[in-house]
Write a protein that holds these residues in place. Structure first.
Motif, mmCIF file in Angstrom:
data_model
loop_
_atom_site.group_PDB
_atom_site.id
_atom_site.type_symbol
_atom_site.label_atom_id
_atom_site.label_comp_id
_atom_site.label_asym_id
_atom_site.label_seq_id
_atom_site.Cartn_x
_atom_site.Cartn_y
_atom_site.Cartn_z
ATOM 1 N N LEU A 141 -63.172 77.796 59.079
ATOM 2 C CA LEU A 141 -63.660 76.744 59.970
ATOM 3 C C LEU A 141 -63.667 75.427 59.206
ATOM 4 O O LEU A 141 -64.208 75.344 58.100
ATOM 5 N N GLN A 142 -63.053 74.402 59.798
ATOM 6 C CA GLN A 142 -63.072 73.057 59.229
ATOM 7 C C GLN A 142 -63.616 72.112 60.282
ATOM 8 O O GLN A 142 -63.124 72.075 61.406
ATOM 9 N N ASN B 106 -67.476 70.654 54.709
ATOM 10 C CA ASN B 106 -67.011 70.770 56.096
ATOM 11 C C ASN B 106 -66.098 71.960 56.314
ATOM 12 O O ASN B 106 -65.566 72.148 57.402
ATOM 13 N N THR B 107 -65.875 72.776 55.277
ATOM 14 C CA THR B 107 -64.992 73.932 55.383
ATOM 15 C C THR B 107 -65.773 75.185 55.045
ATOM 16 O O THR B 107 -66.392 75.273 53.987
ATOM 17 N N TYR B 108 -65.754 76.140 55.956
ATOM 18 C CA TYR B 108 -66.485 77.386 55.803
ATOM 19 C C TYR B 108 -65.560 78.564 56.062
ATOM 20 O O TYR B 108 -64.510 78.422 56.685
ATOM 21 N N GLN C 49 -67.523 84.752 51.579
ATOM 22 C CA GLN C 49 -68.044 83.401 51.773
ATOM 23 C C GLN C 49 -68.428 82.749 50.444
ATOM 24 O O GLN C 49 -68.149 81.564 50.220
ATOM 25 N N GLU C 50 -69.055 83.522 49.562
ATOM 26 C CA GLU C 50 -69.482 82.991 48.270
ATOM 27 C C GLU C 50 -68.284 82.532 47.441
ATOM 28 O O GLU C 50 -68.250 81.410 46.945
ATOM 29 N N TRP C 51 -67.292 83.404 47.265
ATOM 30 C CA TRP C 51 -66.131 83.050 46.436
ATOM 31 C C TRP C 51 -65.355 81.899 47.074
ATOM 32 O O TRP C 51 -64.913 80.989 46.373
ATOM 33 N N PHE C 52 -65.195 81.926 48.389
ATOM 34 C CA PHE C 52 -64.455 80.863 49.070
ATOM 35 C C PHE C 52 -65.160 79.521 48.898
ATOM 36 O O PHE C 52 -64.517 78.510 48.620
ATOM 37 N N SER C 53 -66.474 79.509 49.033
ATOM 38 C CA SER C 53 -67.212 78.238 48.932
ATOM 39 C C SER C 53 -67.138 77.650 47.525
ATOM 40 O O SER C 53 -67.188 76.429 47.365
#
Length: 140
Positions: free
Chosen positions: A38-39, A24-26, A13-17
């Motif tokens: 999730l968008q 709006n994208t997780y 989650q950290e690297w993706f964010s």
């Protein structure tokens, strides 16, 4: 196994964010360690993501997996070495800047990046160029 999943999920989650700077994208991992994107509150199939989003998810996953493995297995002799082959395929200029941030946060002692992206040269210490002539590759 629950602790491994939690740690892996947090890193993913950290690297993706960082790579996808969109409020709006997780991302998260499901119970089988598969990435979920999730968008706008809806789950999006991986195949429906843009090229840059797919690459971001893949890079975030690989980095999180690498960190979890090197943290758990103390006998790995290459803990401080990270090799990334074309990690930025499909990235925008903005996403390339985010890669710099991710690499700084990783604090790996040595990272080798194989890339055709010249922007990466602006935030690395050494560049080695390889040229292929015929069926032979060599350092130029």
């Amino acid at each position: 196994m629950v602790n491994i999943h939690y740690h892996f999920d947090q890193l993913f989650q950290e690297w993706f964010s960082i790579l996808i700077e969109d409020e709006n994208t997780y991302s998260r991992l499901d119970d089988a360690f598969a990435p979920i994107i999730l968008q706008n509150g809806y789950e999006v199939a991986f195949t429906d993501l843009s090229g840059g989003e797919k690459t971001s998810a893949a890079l975030a996953y690989r980095l999180a997996l690498n960190r979890v493995i090197t943290t758990l297995i103390h006998t790995i002799n290459t803990k401080d070495l990270l090799i990334l082959d074309e990690p930025t395929d499909g990235f925008s200029i903005e996403q390339l800047d985010k890669v710099r941030e991710v690499l700084e946060r990783l604090q790996s002692k040595q990272t080798i990046i194989v890339s055709h992206e010249s922007k990466i040269e602006s935030f690395v210490n050494n560049v080695i160029r390889i040229q292929k002539e015929g069926h032979v590759s060599g350092v130029i």
